[in-house]
Design a protein around this motif. Structure first.
Motif, PDB file in Angstrom:
ATOM      1  N   ILE A 194       0.854  -1.190   0.000  1.00 19.38           N
ATOM      2  CA  ILE A 194       0.000   0.000   0.000  1.00 19.38           C
ATOM      3  C   ILE A 194       0.886   1.235   0.000  1.00 19.38           C
ATOM      4  CG2 ILE A 194      -1.874   1.221   1.161  1.00 19.38           C
ATOM      5  CD1 ILE A 194      -2.552  -1.364   2.643  1.00 19.38           C
ATOM      6  N   SER A 195       0.571   2.182  -0.868  1.00 14.69           N
ATOM      7  CA  SER A 195       1.278   3.473  -0.870  1.00 14.69           C
ATOM      8  C   SER A 195       0.353   4.551  -0.327  1.00 14.69           C
ATOM      9  CB  SER A 195       1.731   3.846  -2.285  1.00 14.69           C
ATOM     10  OG  SER A 195       0.618   4.183  -3.101  1.00 14.69           O
ATOM     11  N   THR A 196       0.930   5.491   0.423  1.00 10.64           N
ATOM     12  CA  THR A 196       0.150   6.621   0.921  1.00 10.64           C
ATOM     13  C   THR A 196       0.830   7.930   0.530  1.00 10.64           C
ATOM     14  OG1 THR A 196       1.279   6.793   3.078  1.00 10.64           O
ATOM     15  CG2 THR A 196      -0.590   5.269   2.931  1.00 10.64           C
ATOM     16  N   ASP A 197       0.036   8.860   0.023  1.00  7.34           N
ATOM     17  CA  ASP A 197       0.503  10.220  -0.303  1.00  7.34           C
ATOM     18  C   ASP A 197       1.555  10.220  -1.404  1.00  7.34           C
ATOM     19  OD1 ASP A 197       0.185  12.981   0.174  1.00  7.34           O
ATOM     20  OD2 ASP A 197       1.934  13.067   1.462  1.00  7.34           O
ATOM     21  N   ILE A 198       1.435   9.318  -2.356  1.00 11.30           N
ATOM     22  CA  ILE A 198       2.415   9.201  -3.442  1.00 11.30           C
ATOM     23  C   ILE A 198       1.693   9.276  -4.779  1.00 11.30           C
ATOM     24  CG2 ILE A 198       4.181   7.759  -4.500  1.00 11.30           C
ATOM     25  CD1 ILE A 198       4.651   6.472  -1.791  1.00 11.30           C
ATOM     26  N   SER A 199       2.108  10.210  -5.624  1.00  8.13           N
ATOM     27  CA  SER A 199       1.448  10.397  -6.917  1.00  8.13           C
ATOM     28  C   SER A 199       2.238   9.830  -8.094  1.00  8.13           C
ATOM     29  CB  SER A 199       1.188  11.887  -7.158  1.00  8.13           C
ATOM     30  OG  SER A 199       2.401  12.625  -7.113  1.00  8.13           O
ATOM     31  N   SER A 200       3.516   9.491  -7.882  1.00 11.69           N
ATOM     32  CA  SER A 200       4.330   8.965  -8.979  1.00 11.69           C
ATOM     33  C   SER A 200       5.377   7.994  -8.431  1.00 11.69           C
ATOM     34  CB  SER A 200       5.016  10.097  -9.738  1.00 11.69           C
ATOM     35  OG  SER A 200       5.987  10.729  -8.927  1.00 11.69           O
TER      36      SER A 200
ATOM     37  N   VAL B 101      -7.815  10.726   3.598  1.00 11.79           N
ATOM     38  CA  VAL B 101      -8.132   9.516   2.830  1.00 11.79           C
ATOM     39  C   VAL B 101      -8.030   8.291   3.736  1.00 11.79           C
ATOM     40  CG1 VAL B 101      -7.398   8.040   0.921  1.00 11.79           C
ATOM     41  CG2 VAL B 101      -7.370  10.532   0.651  1.00 11.79           C
ATOM     42  N   VAL B 102      -6.930   8.203   4.484  1.00  6.26           N
ATOM     43  CA  VAL B 102      -6.738   7.077   5.400  1.00  6.26           C
ATOM     44  C   VAL B 102      -7.804   7.078   6.486  1.00  6.26           C
ATOM     45  CG1 VAL B 102      -5.176   6.091   7.134  1.00  6.26           C
ATOM     46  CG2 VAL B 102      -4.275   6.887   4.940  1.00  6.26           C
ATOM     47  N   ASN B 103      -8.179   8.255   6.959  1.00  2.91           N
ATOM     48  CA  ASN B 103      -9.232   8.355   7.962  1.00  2.91           C
ATOM     49  C   ASN B 103     -10.546   7.761   7.440  1.00  2.91           C
ATOM     50  OD1 ASN B 103     -10.493   9.570  10.481  1.00  2.91           O
ATOM     51  ND2 ASN B 103     -11.630  10.676   8.909  1.00  2.91           N
ATOM     52  N   SER B 104     -10.886   8.063   6.185  1.00  2.00           N
ATOM     53  CA  SER B 104     -12.112   7.509   5.592  1.00  2.00           C
ATOM     54  C   SER B 104     -12.027   5.994   5.475  1.00  2.00           C
ATOM     55  CB  SER B 104     -12.348   8.126   4.206  1.00  2.00           C
ATOM     56  OG  SER B 104     -12.590   9.512   4.299  1.00  2.00           O
ATOM     57  N   LEU B 105     -10.847   5.490   5.120  1.00  2.00           N
ATOM     58  CA  LEU B 105     -10.658   4.045   5.009  1.00  2.00           C
ATOM     59  C   LEU B 105     -10.798   3.373   6.368  1.00  2.00           C
ATOM     60  CD1 LEU B 105      -9.900   1.483   3.474  1.00  2.00           C
ATOM     61  CD2 LEU B 105      -7.489   2.130   3.726  1.00  2.00           C
ATOM     62  N   ILE B 106     -10.187   3.948   7.381  1.00  2.00           N
ATOM     63  CA  ILE B 106     -10.261   3.390   8.730  1.00  2.00           C
ATOM     64  C   ILE B 106     -11.707   3.326   9.213  1.00  2.00           C
ATOM     65  CG2 ILE B 106      -9.709   3.915  11.150  1.00  2.00           C
ATOM     66  CD1 ILE B 106      -6.951   4.841  10.179  1.00  2.00           C
ATOM     67  N   LYS B 107     -12.472   4.364   8.895  1.00  2.00           N
ATOM     68  CA  LYS B 107     -13.891   4.380   9.254  1.00  2.00           C
ATOM     69  C   LYS B 107     -14.632   3.245   8.562  1.00  2.00           C
ATOM     70  CE  LYS B 107     -17.949   7.413   9.263  1.00  2.00           C
ATOM     71  NZ  LYS B 107     -18.474   8.760   8.873  1.00  2.00           N
ATOM     72  N   THR B 108     -14.326   3.014   7.275  1.00  2.00           N
ATOM     73  CA  THR B 108     -14.962   1.933   6.521  1.00  2.00           C
ATOM     74  C   THR B 108     -14.571   0.569   7.081  1.00  2.00           C
ATOM     75  OG1 THR B 108     -14.934   3.298   4.516  1.00  2.00           O
ATOM     76  CG2 THR B 108     -15.237   0.936   4.219  1.00  2.00           C
ATOM     77  N   MET B 109     -13.327   0.462   7.531  1.00  2.46           N
ATOM     78  CA  MET B 109     -12.828  -0.813   8.075  1.00  2.46           C
ATOM     79  C   MET B 109     -13.364  -1.091   9.479  1.00  2.46           C
ATOM     80  SD  MET B 109      -8.887  -0.340   6.772  1.00  2.46           S
ATOM     81  CE  MET B 109      -8.221  -1.767   7.611  1.00  2.46           C
ATOM     82  N   LYS B 110     -14.036  -0.075  10.049  1.00  2.00           N
ATOM     83  CA  LYS B 110     -14.574  -0.196  11.411  1.00  2.00           C
ATOM     84  C   LYS B 110     -13.470  -0.494  12.429  1.00  2.00           C
ATOM     85  CE  LYS B 110     -19.328  -1.452  10.186  1.00  2.00           C
ATOM     86  NZ  LYS B 110     -19.280  -0.722   8.926  1.00  2.00           N
ATOM     87  N   ILE B 111     -12.349   0.204  12.240  1.00  2.00           N
ATOM     88  CA  ILE B 111     -11.212   0.100  13.150  1.00  2.00           C
ATOM     89  C   ILE B 111     -11.447   1.034  14.327  1.00  2.00           C
ATOM     90  CG2 ILE B 111      -8.744   0.619  13.382  1.00  2.00           C
ATOM     91  CD1 ILE B 111      -9.214  -1.868  11.815  1.00  2.00           C
TER      92      ILE B 111
END
Length: 284
Positions: free
Chosen positions: A82-88, A133-143
């Protein structure tokens, strides 16, 4: 085309081993997004490593609390990268080939550029930071949104919005910050970091013969300035002492159209001076 957070959440849950990467020359959003995701994956009981080649300076280490980053790739065959905050790919530095050749890849980002490809991608240019973005994912994962995760999201958010004054700030930025504070995010380190920056600026200014200095001049991307000088250090005959004053997010506007031209220099290039036209009266 974006994948759904539900798809990405399921991919993470299906993986047994995960490698997380963020960009070289990391900023606070790189730290916040990658580490928040790291601790979220650990909550799920995954074998997870987070990679960063760069050394972390004392200021940033104080903000993130600890350093779980690995400098060298372990050679392990991870189920998921998984990459975070990387555009290239270039921003991955030495880890570019490793990530791009990974078995399964997820790209999480908030930049509009899509040069880094993943099997699953969630890119939100309308978000002010990848930490959101990660915050939204964590919410979806119910972490469980722990104090540690909330603190890291807050660090990344405040870093990429320059403490909520950049033009990328929107209602979602403030709502995310509210949720972080509600989860007992440690915001004292952010405040301490600002105070430390001011003290560094004061020390640098007092060590020279200038009358002002800004945080970017000492390598800190914040809108903080310090002005002040003793009369003997001011080069204009009618000048008085300038009290040492720190300003955070300063704004100014002219009070009249009257201007003056004087020689000016800069502490960043102390051997060069030139004539500069300025408004004589401003409101700060």
């Amino acid at each position: 085309m974006n994948s759904s957070l539900k798809e990405i959440s399921q991919e993470i849950k299906n993986a047994k081993s995960i490698a997380i990467f963020t960009h070289k020359n990391p900023d606070l959003d790189a730290f916040g997004s990658s580490l928040a995701l790291y601790y979220a994956c650990k909550q799920l009981g995954k074998y997870v490593d987070v990679f960063l080649k760069d050394d972390i300076n004392e200021r940033n280490l104080k903000l993130i609390g600890e350093n779980p980053y690995k400098n060298d790739f372990t050679g392990k065959d991870y189920d998921l990268m998984i990459s975070t905050d990387i555009s290239s790919p270039e921003l991955l530095g030495d880890f570019a080939d490793i990530f791009c050749n990974g078995r399964r890849k997820i790209v999480l980002d908030h930049h509009s550029s899509d040069n880094l490809k993943g099997d699953l991608t969630y890119r939100k240019p309308n978000y002010s930071s990848c930490s959101e973005v990660v915050n939204s994912l964590i919410k979806t994962m119910k972490i469980d949104f722990t104090e540690k995760i909330a603190s890291l999201i807050f660090i990344g958010l405040t870093g990429d919005t320059n403490s909520f004054i950049n033009t990328n700030v929107n209602a979602g930025s403030f709502y995310t910050a509210y949720k972080c504070v509600k989860a007992n995010a440690d915001i004292t380190n952010i405040n301490d970091d600002i105070i430390d920056t001011i003290e560094d600026l004061k020390a640098t200014l007092e060590d020279g013969v200038g009358v002002g200095i800004a945080a970017p001049q000492i390598g800190i991307n914040k809108r903080i300035i310090v002005v002040g000088a003793k009369k003997e250090n001011v080069r204009y005959n009618d000048a008085e002492d300038i009290p040492l004053t720190a300003m955070i997010n300063p704004k100014w506007e002219k009070s009249s159209d009257e201007t003056d031209i004087q020689f000016e220099a800069c502490l960043s290039v102390p051997s060069i001076a030139g004539k500069v036209e300025r408004f004589k009266h401003i409101t700060l």
